[in-house]
Structure formats: C-alpha cells, structure tokens
Design a protein around this motif. Structure first.
Motif, PDB file in Angstrom:
ATOM      1  N   ILE A 120       0.837  -1.187   0.000  1.00  0.00           N
ATOM      2  CA  ILE A 120       0.000   0.000   0.000  1.00  0.00           C
ATOM      3  C   ILE A 120       0.878   1.246   0.000  1.00  0.00           C
ATOM      4  O   ILE A 120       1.683   1.442   0.913  1.00  0.00           O
ATOM      5  N   LYS A 121       0.729   2.068  -1.021  1.00  0.00           N
ATOM      6  CA  LYS A 121       1.593   3.230  -1.196  1.00  0.00           C
ATOM      7  C   LYS A 121       0.898   4.534  -0.815  1.00  0.00           C
ATOM      8  O   LYS A 121       1.291   5.611  -1.250  1.00  0.00           O
ATOM      9  N   TRP A 122      -0.138   4.413  -0.003  1.00  0.00           N
ATOM     10  CA  TRP A 122      -0.859   5.600   0.448  1.00  0.00           C
ATOM     11  C   TRP A 122      -1.341   5.347   1.877  1.00  0.00           C
ATOM     12  O   TRP A 122      -1.399   4.215   2.336  1.00  0.00           O
ATOM     13  N   ASN A 123      -1.675   6.384   2.575  1.00  0.00           N
ATOM     14  CA  ASN A 123      -2.289   6.266   3.885  1.00  0.00           C
ATOM     15  C   ASN A 123      -3.068   7.546   4.167  1.00  0.00           C
ATOM     16  O   ASN A 123      -3.059   8.491   3.363  1.00  0.00           O
ATOM     17  N   VAL A 124      -3.752   7.560   5.293  1.00  0.00           N
ATOM     18  CA  VAL A 124      -4.601   8.704   5.625  1.00  0.00           C
ATOM     19  C   VAL A 124      -3.792   9.996   5.679  1.00  0.00           C
ATOM     20  O   VAL A 124      -4.198  11.028   5.130  1.00  0.00           O
ATOM     21  N   LYS A 125      -2.636   9.939   6.327  1.00  0.00           N
ATOM     22  CA  LYS A 125      -1.815  11.144   6.486  1.00  0.00           C
ATOM     23  C   LYS A 125      -1.380  11.703   5.137  1.00  0.00           C
ATOM     24  O   LYS A 125      -1.470  12.908   4.889  1.00  0.00           O
ATOM     25  N   LEU A 126      -0.916  10.816   4.246  1.00  0.00           N
ATOM     26  CA  LEU A 126      -0.440  11.271   2.940  1.00  0.00           C
ATOM     27  C   LEU A 126      -1.570  11.886   2.110  1.00  0.00           C
ATOM     28  O   LEU A 126      -1.404  12.945   1.504  1.00  0.00           O
ATOM     29  N   ILE A 127      -2.707  11.207   2.072  1.00  0.00           N
ATOM     30  CA  ILE A 127      -3.830  11.728   1.278  1.00  0.00           C
ATOM     31  C   ILE A 127      -4.302  13.058   1.854  1.00  0.00           C
ATOM     32  O   ILE A 127      -4.548  14.017   1.112  1.00  0.00           O
ATOM     33  N   HIS A 128      -4.418  13.133   3.171  1.00  0.00           N
ATOM     34  CA  HIS A 128      -4.896  14.370   3.793  1.00  0.00           C
ATOM     35  C   HIS A 128      -3.894  15.512   3.626  1.00  0.00           C
ATOM     36  O   HIS A 128      -4.281  16.689   3.579  1.00  0.00           O
ATOM     37  N   ASN A 129      -2.611  15.168   3.521  1.00  0.00           N
ATOM     38  CA  ASN A 129      -1.579  16.194   3.312  1.00  0.00           C
ATOM     39  C   ASN A 129      -1.397  16.560   1.837  1.00  0.00           C
ATOM     40  O   ASN A 129      -0.426  17.222   1.468  1.00  0.00           O
ATOM     41  N   LYS A 130      -2.323  16.092   0.998  1.00  0.00           N
ATOM     42  CA  LYS A 130      -2.337  16.427  -0.434  1.00  0.00           C
ATOM     43  C   LYS A 130      -1.077  15.928  -1.148  1.00  0.00           C
ATOM     44  O   LYS A 130      -0.534  16.599  -2.032  1.00  0.00           O
ATOM     45  N   ASP A 131      -0.632  14.735  -0.747  1.00  0.00           N
ATOM     46  CA  ASP A 131       0.552  14.143  -1.370  1.00  0.00           C
ATOM     47  C   ASP A 131       0.179  13.611  -2.756  1.00  0.00           C
ATOM     48  O   ASP A 131      -0.609  12.675  -2.884  1.00  0.00           O
ATOM     49  N   LEU A 132       0.734  14.218  -3.797  1.00  0.00           N
ATOM     50  CA  LEU A 132       0.367  13.862  -5.172  1.00  0.00           C
ATOM     51  C   LEU A 132       0.742  12.422  -5.496  1.00  0.00           C
ATOM     52  O   LEU A 132      -0.031  11.700  -6.131  1.00  0.00           O
ATOM     53  N   LEU A 133       1.922  11.991  -5.073  1.00  0.00           N
ATOM     54  CA  LEU A 133       2.391  10.639  -5.377  1.00  0.00           C
ATOM     55  C   LEU A 133       1.443   9.590  -4.803  1.00  0.00           C
ATOM     56  O   LEU A 133       1.025   8.656  -5.499  1.00  0.00           O
ATOM     57  N   ALA A 134       1.094   9.735  -3.533  1.00  0.00           N
ATOM     58  CA  ALA A 134       0.197   8.777  -2.884  1.00  0.00           C
ATOM     59  C   ALA A 134      -1.190   8.804  -3.521  1.00  0.00           C
ATOM     60  O   ALA A 134      -1.814   7.755  -3.729  1.00  0.00           O
ATOM     61  N   THR A 135      -1.660  10.003  -3.848  1.00  0.00           N
ATOM     62  CA  THR A 135      -2.998  10.141  -4.443  1.00  0.00           C
ATOM     63  C   THR A 135      -3.059   9.446  -5.804  1.00  0.00           C
ATOM     64  O   THR A 135      -4.035   8.745  -6.108  1.00  0.00           O
ATOM     65  N   ILE A 136      -2.024   9.622  -6.615  1.00  0.00           N
ATOM     66  CA  ILE A 136      -2.001   8.973  -7.931  1.00  0.00           C
ATOM     67  C   ILE A 136      -1.931   7.461  -7.775  1.00  0.00           C
ATOM     68  O   ILE A 136      -2.639   6.716  -8.472  1.00  0.00           O
ATOM     69  N   HIS A 137      -1.080   6.972  -6.876  1.00  0.00           N
ATOM     70  CA  HIS A 137      -0.989   5.519  -6.654  1.00  0.00           C
ATOM     71  C   HIS A 137      -2.363   4.939  -6.284  1.00  0.00           C
ATOM     72  O   HIS A 137      -2.752   3.880  -6.781  1.00  0.00           O
ATOM     73  N   LEU A 138      -3.081   5.626  -5.414  1.00  0.00           N
ATOM     74  CA  LEU A 138      -4.405   5.153  -4.992  1.00  0.00           C
ATOM     75  C   LEU A 138      -5.376   5.130  -6.161  1.00  0.00           C
ATOM     76  O   LEU A 138      -6.082   4.134  -6.388  1.00  0.00           O
ATOM     77  N   LEU A 139      -5.431   6.207  -6.936  1.00  0.00           N
ATOM     78  CA  LEU A 139      -6.373   6.288  -8.056  1.00  0.00           C
ATOM     79  C   LEU A 139      -6.058   5.259  -9.140  1.00  0.00           C
ATOM     80  O   LEU A 139      -6.964   4.646  -9.712  1.00  0.00           O
ATOM     81  N   VAL A 140      -4.770   5.062  -9.436  1.00  0.00           N
ATOM     82  CA  VAL A 140      -4.381   4.064 -10.439  1.00  0.00           C
ATOM     83  C   VAL A 140      -4.801   2.669  -9.976  1.00  0.00           C
ATOM     84  O   VAL A 140      -5.301   1.862 -10.769  1.00  0.00           O
ATOM     85  N   ALA A 141      -4.620   2.387  -8.691  1.00  0.00           N
ATOM     86  CA  ALA A 141      -5.034   1.086  -8.146  1.00  0.00           C
ATOM     87  C   ALA A 141      -6.541   0.905  -8.262  1.00  0.00           C
ATOM     88  O   ALA A 141      -7.032  -0.197  -8.570  1.00  0.00           O
ATOM     89  N   MET A 142      -7.301   1.969  -8.043  1.00  0.00           N
ATOM     90  CA  MET A 142      -8.764   1.900  -8.161  1.00  0.00           C
ATOM     91  C   MET A 142      -9.183   1.633  -9.600  1.00  0.00           C
ATOM     92  O   MET A 142     -10.088   0.826  -9.860  1.00  0.00           O
ATOM     93  N   VAL A 143      -8.550   2.302 -10.540  1.00  0.00           N
ATOM     94  CA  VAL A 143      -8.866   2.084 -11.955  1.00  0.00           C
ATOM     95  C   VAL A 143      -8.567   0.633 -12.341  1.00  0.00           C
ATOM     96  O   VAL A 143      -9.388  -0.047 -12.967  1.00  0.00           O
ATOM     97  N   LYS A 144      -7.386   0.138 -11.978  1.00  0.00           N
ATOM     98  CA  LYS A 144      -6.989  -1.225 -12.336  1.00  0.00           C
ATOM     99  C   LYS A 144      -7.935  -2.257 -11.745  1.00  0.00           C
ATOM    100  O   LYS A 144      -8.220  -3.283 -12.364  1.00  0.00           O
TER     101      LYS A 144
END
Length: 320
Positions: A120-144
């Motif tokens: 898992i390349k994202w977590n609550v802290k990263l997403i809430h801190n507007k971390d672009l890398l973590a946000t993209i990893h999460l969205l790509v995983a959702m699409v796949k």
C-alpha cells in the motif's frame, strides 16, 4: 571566551531529533513534476473521476487540492462498488476529514484486496496532506481494480527523492518510481485469464453454472421491471428488440424515456436496431463502463453481448 550552552538545551535537542529517527518521506523531483507523461496521467485520472461522478455534479480540477478531504473518494467508492459508508457528507474540520478518510481508506484497501501493508503506497496522512504521489498511486489502483478496461497512459515513471532521518543525520536517495505499467506488461496482464472479461470467463464454464448466473441477473431484471407489470422469461429473445432494455435503463436511472424517441412495438430489424442503439447511447451517457458491444449483436440474440450489458447493469445497481 568559550560559549556556554546549558545541558538541558542539548538534551532537548537530542530528544527532538531522536523522536524523528526512522521517519522516511518521499517527494517527486521538481523536474519530474513537469514531465508530459505525468501530466497526461493526471489529466486522464481527472477525466475519469469527472465522468464517473457526472451525475453527482462533482467536478475535480486538481488531484492535489480536491481529494484530500474524502468527499470525492467517498463518492467514487459509492459509484464504483456500490458501498455507502456511514460518514459525514462534508467534513469541514481537519479532525473530521481524517476520521472520514480512515473509514474510506480502510474500506478501499479491503475492496482492492491489499492485505499486505507493504504493497500500500498511500495512507490517511499522505492523502490528507495532499501528497500527489500517494494520491495517484491510490487512483491508479482503483482504476486497475474497478475499471480495468480503462486505458491510462502507459509506462509513466517519476524520479522521487527519499529522505530518511537516521542516527547520524539525514540520508537521502533518488529512485525511479513506476506509476503505470508499460505496454508489454499491461498487455501480458490483459492476456491473463484473471483479467479476462467476466462474461467471457462465465461462458467457458459448465452450462449449469452459466444458468445459475443468468438466473441471478434475470431475478434482478424482473425485480426492477415489476412496477411496470413486465416480466422477462427469455433473456436472449426479449432484449433483442431493445424495448425492455430501454425501460430497464429508465427504471434504474430514474428517468422517463419519451415514447416518441423509440419504437414501443418494433416491427422490423431496423426499428429494433434503433432501440438497442439508443439504449447503448444512454448507457454511455450514464458513464456505465461497458466492453465494446455492437448493437446488432443484441438484435441478433447473441448471448454474450446481451449478458455483458445486463451484467454491467447488475454489477452497478445490485446493491441499490
């Protein structure tokens, strides 16, 4: 004269430093942020979100600024998986947003099948801190996972700086991080039977297993058609003229299709094709993700084509 620094200052500094030991942060290199491929990926993800949430009247303009509070992720989870979580619709304070994200990401990680936390390349802290890398990893995983037929820009990579606080100071390193697979890997993945269209997989099974799934979908159809006093007994034949398909779409989406827009009692193949084509256009307008289906196949009573459309509707609305 020698400067004097009280010992308690030294102890305080040591304690502060030690409290951060072992922490590791990751940042996208500034040069990579300007990479055209990364920009294309961001645009593709924003377009996907906006198409998916079109009926919700939610418009995302920035991955960094629009996803950190959990609102968009909550609506995506609801639209893609049919899951409705008991969380605030709009969380205004930071603690409320974090609490909301914890619930959403826990459910998402479960739905994505990610039991191994190291993957898992994202977590609550990263997403809430507007971390672009973590946000993209999460969205790509959702699409796949939820819409694997969607084509994202392939082979997108970024240079990242990894900063780690260690006992002797700060250690940094630069690495290449993969955001999307290259074409060869993606092609191999699509050739994997596990990634094959679910209906194509179904039709390879024994007849009794195919019939079990068809009965479940038929039950779903008749449940939604009951208020119109209609019932489907033969899935292949009764959807061939497009009439029941149009009425079913209207029931599920909650809108009325004017009778002058289609042929209520089609008498020839041309009128049937008009109905089915209209139905397919409506499905695309509602952002239902469908494999490529020729309306003529449904008119010709092709079992696979009819099942693919009904399965997509069943998958989207079964929990509603």
């Amino acid at each position: 004269m020698e400067a004097y620094f009280p010992d308690y200052h030294k102890e305080e500094d040591t304690l502060d430093f030690e409290s951060f030991q072992g922490t590791k942060s990751k940042f996208i290199q500034p040069a990579s942020l300007k990479d055209p491929q990364l920009e294309k990926l961001k645009e593709a993800l924003i377009d996907w979100i906006n198409r998916t949430l079109k009926t919700e009247h939610i418009v995302v303009q920035s991955l960094e600024e629009d996803l950190y509070d959990g609102l968009v992720l909550h609506h995506l989870l609801s639209r893609l998986v049919g899951v409705h979580l008991d969380v605030e619709e709009i969380a205004l304070t930071s603690p409320a947003q974090i609490c909301k994200l914890e619930v959403i990401l826990k459910e998402l990680d479960k739905r994505l099948g990610l039991q191994d936390s190291s993957l898992i390349k994202w977590n609550v802290k990263l997403i809430h801190n507007k971390d672009l890398l973590a946000t993209i990893h999460l969205l790509v995983a959702m699409v796949k996972s939820f819409q694997p037929e969607l084509d994202l820009p392939p082979n997108v990579k970024v240079e990242v700086v990894i900063v780690e606080v260690i006992r002797g100071g700060i250690k940094s390193a630069v690495e290449t991080e993969v955001l999307t697979e290259d074409k060869d890997t993606a092609s191999a993945s699509s050739n994997n039977p596990e990634r094959e269209d679910p209906i194509e997989q179904l039709l390879k099974l024994e007849t009794h297993k195919v019939n079990t799934v068809k009965k479940a979908i038929l039950h779903f159809v008749n449940q939604n058609m009951a208020t119109l006093g209609l019932q489907v007994a033969d899935m292949d034949k009764q959807f061939a003229d497009g009439v029941i398909l149009l009425l079913l779409i209207g029931q599920l989406e909650g809108f009325f299709i004017p009778l002058f827009d289609f042929n209520l009692t089609p008498v020839n193949e041309s009128e049937m094709l008009h109905n089915v084509t209209l139905a397919m256009d409506l499905l695309h307008d509602t952002d239902l993700q469908l494999p490529s289906i020729d309306p003529q196949d449904i008119v010709s009573q092709d079992t696979a084509a009819t099942l693919k459309v009904l399965y997509a509707l069943f998958n989207k609305y079964k929990g509603k």
